[in-house]
Design an enzyme around this catalytic site. Structure first.
Site, PDB file in Angstrom:
ATOM      1  N   LYS A  90     -33.420  12.690  -7.337  1.00  0.00           N
ATOM      2  CA  LYS A  90     -33.046  11.234  -7.530  1.00  0.00           C
ATOM      3  C   LYS A  90     -31.678  10.890  -6.819  1.00  0.00           C
ATOM      4  O   LYS A  90     -31.438  11.809  -6.459  1.00  0.00           O
ATOM      5  CB  LYS A  90     -32.465  10.818  -9.190  1.00  0.00           C
ATOM      6  N   SER A 128     -34.081   3.727 -14.876  1.00  0.00           N
ATOM      7  CA  SER A 128     -32.780   3.674 -13.145  1.00  0.00           C
ATOM      8  C   SER A 128     -33.926   5.193 -12.135  1.00  0.00           C
ATOM      9  O   SER A 128     -33.805   4.407 -10.917  1.00  0.00           O
ATOM     10  CB  SER A 128     -31.602   4.164 -13.741  1.00  0.00           C
ATOM     11  N   SER A 131     -32.637   6.278 -18.642  1.00  0.00           N
ATOM     12  CA  SER A 131     -33.093   5.973 -17.581  1.00  0.00           C
ATOM     13  C   SER A 131     -34.145   7.535 -17.222  1.00  0.00           C
ATOM     14  O   SER A 131     -34.561   7.192 -15.874  1.00  0.00           O
ATOM     15  CB  SER A 131     -31.672   6.127 -16.337  1.00  0.00           C
TER      16      SER A 131
END
Lengths: 485, 488
Positions: B77, B152, B176
């Site tokens: 990420k 997210s 997330s």
């Protein structure tokens, strides 16, 4: 402003509290491994943590905690079982994270006290409200870059102990005495180098005035970042004068932060209360609370070195120094180390104390320098005193020798040799001077014999003059007395 | 083909010399090249570095004694700092930021032998539940390109669901990892707060943020978590506790497992759980029952407070965490600032997106003098109550099961103008972060062709148990191996 404190400001009473920032003498920063050494090229002593790159986290330096606890123990304060780091939020280019990590609600050191000696000789106890750990910011350099500001983050993250006093001081002199006391203490316990030029020890002063007898405090102004004892005294006095003038002219003191300008000797407003930041303090979620156990407290207490007051007492009791001499010598760690060396080498503590508090201190004061910058080191000074003790020179000559040494003309022995100052102890040679002086002053000699003791000084003086100060005064006295018989 | 293989399988093939890491890495780089236009799941693809790392891995494999994950390509990420590689956090603010250091998660995984394919898209600064707040554009759900992948960690979820990467890392502040895992039909675990180091992971809400793996299955997540977890002296909030082998107990039978079902999450569910989602979850629960587990109704009486508490605590912390982005030392700086104030306001105003600015403002307000007690302090007190709810529950049960989301993935644009309804999509995940406990999401079926995720929530440091519970289910089901049509 040299009158006695009590009458200094007429009907006004001055109230002062100090916030002292002592830079802790750790090798690395409070939340990173970067070095804290002073004077490096800008931004060379910064880790990813100090420049607040995305993703970095603070890790508390245990040595900084140790030093704070040491301070707490030294002022017999409460050291908190649990203290918490908070974020103090504000934007400034030399504050890389946009917040300073400090301690707000729960500081590591709670209430303690410091005793100061007033000019009257009395002792006054000043309350220390708290002392807390925090990180220093970097520096903004406005001069070197036209139209821009340079940022040096070497200092960012340097550990500070902020020592906050109660508003217990009633004159600038008391404030200075308190500040000096803390200055000495932090050096004794080895937590701060006390270097004020480099900003390792500086203070903010909260100053207000009120009519004598009034209970509540007047509105205070905070004088920021004062980094010398002299400036503290001057800044406070000039601010007190400003406040009194203001009130007496029908004005009102506003709560604000002011800056002392040492060149113009004035204080001027930095920001008012309305402009003050809302720091939005809250516990820093990146750091755990600092937990101090009783065992740790005991351990730190046991580590404490001899403190100034203990040392003063010992010097009086064991070395027979006067309270004054012992006080002056122990009031500075550097001076007391100097004394330790001189006293040990000469084997005469009293002689050493007299010369250090007298001749040496006078020269330091005259040149406004610290003992660390003295032109004559402790070893050389001890040798000079040894030459008094072994009658090579008189005390009077020794002062001249010290002057020469101070100018860098060599060691005591070299100066005595090159200037031919060795004391005359040969009785025959001195007797010749004595005889000559008596022969030249027959009437005065009759007066002396007739009981006019004052004449003794005259004769000794004449002999000393004739011998260019080198005759041993005790022997001169003795010989004159013999001649009187 | 390699993309249908799990990390567990790929790792075995690499160790056996059946495929080289370079071959595998090139395969997935090609897949990204060919398919990511549809998804927008990567912000940065590190072709050169990845192949260089793969080559190194092949040498290590040849030399023998290479760690289990050696040569397996994964994606990180874009919230994790990666040395020499752009680390943007999906913000214009960091569009020009090349990190000079690696996050501990990245270091740990590198040490375990993984190859980094690239950096995945996400909501800006991890603030969002749909991946629509990214400066680099929305990510699409591989199951329906009109739908959001969740957020997210939407890029990581989409990339793994489409098998553009065998696995990825994510972070979870309020759901997330779990919410996008549920929306994309993959498996993701948010470990106990403090289990995985936060050093080098760009902070959103420090007391809630936690990194974890996102993969095809519980067994893959176990392998990845083995590499990620552990005490880190650079993170004071990481916990000094030995890391068990998460793969060791995967096959433990579930006989006698007590599964708690919070009554607040079912029946009259808060957040209005979709009926079909609820039915699918009930079917999964029946399967657990069939495996010997016992279903116990429990209460989490303060669960309704989770969303409001979270939306005080998280913005408060983010408002100060993001203060460092000031245009002074790195990142975006506005053109020709007039003065210092202009530099700050325009740099931040121009580079932070709307949602980030909203949260900074909310958080600044919550911490302001005069409001602190009413908001932040109060929220922290309520947080304790929420935490206590779980503590009480774990006296009666071993794990808690709940929906991961009230509904399946919604369409892009559907909620982007309605922050409150967006915030409510995390209603089942947020309490876990407030309590600091571990939880995962596993795929348990499809509703209208979109994956449904179920949450398994454990007590502190019970990751091994969660992975075991998930793995047993996945041995009996194939939801987790089903691929979206376009990416088969």
């Amino acid at each position: 402003m040299s009158s006695a404190a009590s009458n200094e400001w007429g009907q006004w009473e001055v109230v002062i509290g100090l916030e002292i920032h002592a830079q802790l003498a750790t090798r690395s920063k409070i939340f990173s491994g970067a070095s804290t050494a002073y004077g490096a090229e800008p931004n060379t002593q910064t880790s990813v943590v100090d420049i607040a790159l995305p993703g970095v986290l603070p890790v508390l330096n245990k040595e900084a905690v140790h030093m704070a606890v040491k301070f707490g123990m030294a002022i017999k304060a409460e050291v908190a079982d649990r203290s918490v780091f908070d974020r103090k939020n504000y934007f400034y280019p030399d504050l890389p994270k946009g917040y300073q990590i400090s301690q707000f609600d729960l500081p590591i050191v709670g209430p303690g006290t410091i005793d100061i000696e007033l000019e009257s000789g009395e002792t006054k106890t000043i309350g220390v409200t708290r002392a807390h750990l925090e990180e220093d910011a970097g520096k903004s350099l406005h001069e070197d870059y036209a139209g821009m500001t340079g940022i040096d983050l070497n200092r960012a993250g340097t550990p500070l102990l902020e020592i906050v006093s109660e508003p217990d001081m009633r004159s600038a002199k008391e404030a200075v005495a308190y500040m000096k006391k803390i200055h000495t203490l932090v050096q004794y316990i080895g937590i701060c180098d006390g270097n004020m030029q480099e900003g390792s020890f500086r203070c903010d002063a909260n100053v207000s005035v009120r009519p004598k007898g009034q209970e509540e405090y007047g509105t205070r102004a905070e004088l920021k970042n004062i980094n010398s004892f002299r400036f503290v005294e001057r800044a406070i006095n000039i601010e007190v004068e400003r406040q009194i003038d203001l009130i007496e002219d029908g004005g009102e003191v506003v709560q604000e932060t002011r800056l002392y300008d040492s060149v113009k000797n004035e204080t001027r407003s930095m920001r008012s209360k309305e402009e003050a930041n809302d720091y939005r303090y809250f516990p820093d979620p990146d750091l755990l609370p600092v937990v101090i156990t009783e065992e740790y407290r005991q351990q730190v207490r046991a580590e404490l070195p001899e403190l100034p007051e203990q040392k003063q007492k010992r010097f009086m009791e064991e070395l027979g120094l006067s309270a004054y001499d012992a006080g002056v010598i122990t009031a500075s760690l550097a001076l007391s180390s100097y004394f330790d060396t001189v006293a040990e080498k000469t084997g005469d503590a009293k002689l050493s104390a007299n010369w250090i508090t007298g001749e040496l201190s006078a020269r330091l004061n005259r040149e406004e320098i610290d003992i660390a910058d003295a032109a004559v080191d402790a070893g050389a000074f001890a040798l000079l005193l040894s030459r008094i003790k072994d009658n090579t020179i008189s005390g009077k000559i020794a002062k001249d020798v010290l002057d020469a040494m101070w100018k860098g003309e060599g060691s005591a022995d070299e100066v005595i040799e090159s200037k031919g100052l060795k004391q005359i102890t040969d009785t025959g040679a001195i007797e010749a001077f004595v005889d000559e002086v008596i022969a030249n002053n027959p009437s005065q000699f009759e007066e002396l014999k007739g009981g006019k003791d004052k004449m003794m000084g005259f004769f000794v003086g004449q002999v000393m003059k004739m011998s260019k100060g080198k005759a041993n005064p005790a022997q001169v006295n003795e010989l004159i007395r013999q001649k009187m018989k | 083909m390699y993309h249908t293989k799990s990390v567990t399988e790929l790792s075995a093939m690499l160790q056996a010399g059946e495929v080289s890491s370079v071959e595998l890495t090139r395969y997935f780089l090609d897949r990204i090249k060919n398919s990511d236009e549809k998804l927008n799941s990567f912000i940065t693809v590190c072709e050169e570095q990845a192949l260089a790392q793969a080559k190194e891995c092949d040498e290590r494999l040849k030399a023998g004694n290479a760690p289990a994950l050696t040569g397996v390509p994964v994606a990180h990420k874009d919230i994790f700092c990666t040395d020499g590689v752009k680390t943007s956090c999906a913000s214009k603010m960091l569009d020009n930021f090349i990190s000079p250091y690696d996050a501990t998660v990245v270091t740990n995984m590198r040490a375990a032998g993984v190859v980094m394919l690239g950096k995945t898209n996400m909501d800006e600064f991890a603030m969002g539940s749909s991946n629509e707040t990214s400066y680099y554009g929305a990510v699409k759900n591989p199951w329906n390109l009109k739908a959001v992948p969740g957020g997210s960690s939407g890029g990581s979820a989409a990339a793994v669901a489409a098998r553009l990467a065998p696995a990825a890392t994510g972070t979870d502040t309020g759901g997330s990892i779990r919410q996008p895992a549920a929306f994309c039909g993959i498996t993701g675990i948010k470990p106990t707060y403090g289990r995985v180091s936060r050093f080098g992971m760009i902070a959103f809400a420090s007391s809630l943020d936690q990194a974890g793996p996102m993969g095809q299955s519980a067994s893959d997540c176990a392998l990845l978590l083995n590499a990620m977890a552990g005490f880190d002296e650079k993170d004071s909030t990481s916990i000094e506790k030995a890391v068990p082998d998460y793969s060791a107990d995967l096959d433990k039978p579930l006989d006698g497992l007590r599964i708690g079902l919070p009554k607040e999450y079912f029946a009259h569910a808060e957040g209005g759980m979709n009926a079909e989602v609820e039915a699918i979850i009930k079917t999964a629960l029946d399967q657990y029952k069939a495996m010997g587990a016992e279903l116990v109704e429990i209460e989490l009486p303060n669960s309704a407070l989770s969303v409001p508490v979270y939306y005080v605590v998280a913005p408060a912390e983010c408002s100060t965490n993001l203060s460092r982005f000031d245009g002074v030392r790195y990142g975006y700086r506005c053109e020709d600032p007039k003065d210092l104030n202009d530099l700050y306001t325009r740099s931040r105003g121009e580079a932070f997106g709307e949602e980030v600015q909203r949260r900074i403002m909310v958080g600044t307000y919550a911490l302001s003098s005069g409001y602190y007690d009413a908001y932040y302090l109060k929220a922290q007190q309520l947080r304790q109550l929420i935490s206590d709810d779980f503590k009480n529950a774990y006296e009666k049960v071993d794990v808690i099961m709940a929906p991961a989301t009230p509904e399946t993935a919604f369409n892009i644009g559907e909620k982007s103008d309605d922050p409150i309804s967006m915030y409510l999509s995390d209603i089942y995940t947020i309490a876990v972060n407030l309590a600091g406990i571990p939880a995962m999401s596993i795929p348990v079926g499809f509703s209208d062709g979109m994956p449904v995720g179920m949450q398994i929530i454990g007590n502190h440091f019970e990751e091994a148990r969660l992975l075991n519970v998930a793995h047993k289910y996945q041995q009996q089901t194939d939801w987790h191996t089903t691929l979206p049509e376009e990416f088969k």
